[in-house]
Motif scaffolding. Structure first.
Motif, PDB file in Angstrom:
ATOM      1  N   GLY A   1     -19.093  -2.099   6.042  1.00  0.00           N
ATOM      2  CA  GLY A   1     -17.680  -2.055   6.379  1.00  0.00           C
ATOM      3  C   GLY A   1     -17.318  -0.847   7.231  1.00  0.00           C
ATOM      4  O   GLY A   1     -18.168  -0.055   7.631  1.00  0.00           O
ATOM      5  N   MET A   2     -16.039  -0.728   7.500  1.00  0.00           N
ATOM      6  CA  MET A   2     -15.519   0.362   8.312  1.00  0.00           C
ATOM      7  C   MET A   2     -15.789   1.697   7.633  1.00  0.00           C
ATOM      8  O   MET A   2     -15.714   1.802   6.417  1.00  0.00           O
ATOM      9  CB  MET A   2     -14.007   0.161   8.502  1.00  0.00           C
ATOM     10  N   GLU A   3     -16.095   2.702   8.431  1.00  0.00           N
ATOM     11  CA  GLU A   3     -16.279   4.048   7.910  1.00  0.00           C
ATOM     12  C   GLU A   3     -15.101   4.915   8.319  1.00  0.00           C
ATOM     13  O   GLU A   3     -14.513   4.727   9.385  1.00  0.00           O
ATOM     14  CB  GLU A   3     -17.569   4.664   8.444  1.00  0.00           C
ATOM     15  N   MET A   4     -14.772   5.879   7.452  1.00  0.00           N
ATOM     16  CA  MET A   4     -13.702   6.825   7.739  1.00  0.00           C
ATOM     17  C   MET A   4     -14.210   8.232   7.445  1.00  0.00           C
ATOM     18  O   MET A   4     -14.808   8.469   6.397  1.00  0.00           O
ATOM     19  CB  MET A   4     -12.467   6.528   6.885  1.00  0.00           C
TER      20      MET A   4
ATOM     21  N   THR B   1       3.456   1.697   0.703  1.00  0.00           N
ATOM     22  CA  THR B   1       2.323   2.625   0.756  1.00  0.00           C
ATOM     23  C   THR B   1       1.046   1.827   0.561  1.00  0.00           C
ATOM     24  O   THR B   1       0.997   0.931  -0.282  1.00  0.00           O
ATOM     25  CB  THR B   1       2.419   3.683  -0.361  1.00  0.00           C
ATOM     26  N   VAL B   2       0.021   2.157   1.344  1.00  0.00           N
ATOM     27  CA  VAL B   2      -1.283   1.512   1.214  1.00  0.00           C
ATOM     28  C   VAL B   2      -2.340   2.614   1.166  1.00  0.00           C
ATOM     29  O   VAL B   2      -2.336   3.518   2.012  1.00  0.00           O
ATOM     30  CB  VAL B   2      -1.570   0.575   2.412  1.00  0.00           C
ATOM     31  N   ASP B   3      -3.231   2.547   0.195  1.00  0.00           N
ATOM     32  CA  ASP B   3      -4.338   3.493   0.098  1.00  0.00           C
ATOM     33  C   ASP B   3      -5.459   3.005   1.017  1.00  0.00           C
ATOM     34  O   ASP B   3      -6.247   2.139   0.625  1.00  0.00           O
ATOM     35  CB  ASP B   3      -4.816   3.588  -1.350  1.00  0.00           C
ATOM     36  N   LEU B   4      -5.517   3.533   2.218  1.00  0.00           N
ATOM     37  CA  LEU B   4      -6.524   3.095   3.179  1.00  0.00           C
ATOM     38  C   LEU B   4      -7.928   3.401   2.671  1.00  0.00           C
ATOM     39  O   LEU B   4      -8.834   2.575   2.776  1.00  0.00           O
ATOM     40  CB  LEU B   4      -6.289   3.759   4.538  1.00  0.00           C
ATOM     41  N   SER B   5      -8.122   4.572   2.105  1.00  0.00           N
ATOM     42  CA  SER B   5      -9.454   4.968   1.649  1.00  0.00           C
ATOM     43  C   SER B   5      -9.937   4.145   0.465  1.00  0.00           C
ATOM     44  O   SER B   5     -11.131   4.096   0.190  1.00  0.00           O
ATOM     45  CB  SER B   5      -9.485   6.459   1.307  1.00  0.00           C
TER      46      SER B   5
ATOM     47  N   SER C   1     -11.629  -2.182  -0.162  1.00  0.00           N
ATOM     48  CA  SER C   1     -12.999  -2.606  -0.486  1.00  0.00           C
ATOM     49  C   SER C   1     -13.915  -2.593   0.734  1.00  0.00           C
ATOM     50  O   SER C   1     -15.123  -2.437   0.606  1.00  0.00           O
ATOM     51  CB  SER C   1     -12.990  -3.998  -1.117  1.00  0.00           C
ATOM     52  N   TRP C   2     -13.352  -2.730   1.932  1.00  0.00           N
ATOM     53  CA  TRP C   2     -14.150  -2.774   3.162  1.00  0.00           C
ATOM     54  C   TRP C   2     -14.276  -1.406   3.831  1.00  0.00           C
ATOM     55  O   TRP C   2     -14.813  -1.290   4.927  1.00  0.00           O
ATOM     56  CB  TRP C   2     -13.556  -3.792   4.146  1.00  0.00           C
ATOM     57  N   MET C   3     -13.817  -0.351   3.138  1.00  0.00           N
ATOM     58  CA  MET C   3     -13.828   0.999   3.706  1.00  0.00           C
ATOM     59  C   MET C   3     -14.895   1.851   3.029  1.00  0.00           C
ATOM     60  O   MET C   3     -14.954   1.918   1.801  1.00  0.00           O
ATOM     61  CB  MET C   3     -12.463   1.662   3.519  1.00  0.00           C
ATOM     62  N   THR C   4     -15.747   2.488   3.830  1.00  0.00           N
ATOM     63  CA  THR C   4     -16.707   3.471   3.342  1.00  0.00           C
ATOM     64  C   THR C   4     -16.196   4.838   3.768  1.00  0.00           C
ATOM     65  O   THR C   4     -15.970   5.070   4.956  1.00  0.00           O
ATOM     66  CB  THR C   4     -18.104   3.220   3.941  1.00  0.00           C
ATOM     67  N   VAL C   5     -16.001   5.714   2.810  1.00  0.00           N
ATOM     68  CA  VAL C   5     -15.408   7.022   3.086  1.00  0.00           C
ATOM     69  C   VAL C   5     -16.498   8.087   3.062  1.00  0.00           C
ATOM     70  O   VAL C   5     -17.285   8.157   2.125  1.00  0.00           O
ATOM     71  CB  VAL C   5     -14.321   7.334   2.040  1.00  0.00           C
ATOM     72  N   SER C   6     -16.536   8.902   4.112  1.00  0.00           N
ATOM     73  CA  SER C   6     -17.481  10.016   4.191  1.00  0.00           C
ATOM     74  C   SER C   6     -16.769  11.314   3.838  1.00  0.00           C
ATOM     75  O   SER C   6     -15.631  11.533   4.263  1.00  0.00           O
ATOM     76  CB  SER C   6     -18.064  10.134   5.596  1.00  0.00           C
TER      77      SER C   6
ATOM     78  N   MET D   1      -6.841   8.837   2.555  1.00  0.00           N
ATOM     79  CA  MET D   1      -5.652   8.707   3.387  1.00  0.00           C
ATOM     80  C   MET D   1      -4.821   7.522   2.932  1.00  0.00           C
ATOM     81  O   MET D   1      -5.355   6.433   2.726  1.00  0.00           O
ATOM     82  CB  MET D   1      -5.994   8.553   4.874  1.00  0.00           C
ATOM     83  N   ALA D   2      -3.534   7.766   2.807  1.00  0.00           N
ATOM     84  CA  ALA D   2      -2.579   6.706   2.503  1.00  0.00           C
ATOM     85  C   ALA D   2      -1.734   6.448   3.736  1.00  0.00           C
ATOM     86  O   ALA D   2      -1.367   7.371   4.468  1.00  0.00           O
ATOM     87  CB  ALA D   2      -1.689   7.103   1.327  1.00  0.00           C
TER      88      ALA D   2
END
Length: 132
Positions: free
Chosen positions: A6-9, A49-53, A56-61, A66-67
């Protein structure tokens, strides 16, 4: 290449003597579409408000959080004082962000990048490769 996780942040601190970046990268068309969907929820009022981090498709480094928030002013991305970030825009501007993502939705090819927000001390960059 296939995208497996998934997407990385991550956060790039003060890149090239410019502002810090929240970088969204290495994503599939489905991830980009999901990101558009979050923006449209904020635009339509389905969410404030949405918790981007936390998606389920987000991998956080690096533990970055981030909201995405609907506010009364376009503040851009600011620190929440707890090691995370709040990305605050008026509802109608979230639709503009969704539109900026559109070129990145196509599977076949926009290998480039898009600046999603250039307000404040922290910019938001969406890039298939992580480059800009």
């Amino acid at each position: 290449p296939d995208i497996l996780f998934g997407m990385e942040m991550d956060v790039v601190p003060h890149a090239s003597d410019g502002p810090a970046l929240v970088r969204l990268f290495r994503f599939s068309a489905a991830d980009a579409t999901a990101m558009q969907g979050l923006c449209r929820q904020l635009f339509s009022g389905a969410a404030e408000t949405v918790d981007l981090s936390g998606q389920s498709w987000m991998t956080v480094s690096g533990g970055v959080r981030m909201a995405m928030v609907v506010g009364t002013a376009d503040e851009g991305v600011v620190s929440d004082g707890r090691g995370g970030y709040l990305w605050t825009l008026r509802a109608d501007v979230w639709e503009d962000v969704a539109d900026l993502i559109e070129p990145l939705v196509a599977e076949d090819g926009h290998d480039g990048y898009q600046w999603l927000d250039e307000r404040g001390d922290v910019y938001v960059l969406m890039s298939r490769t992580g480059e800009w």
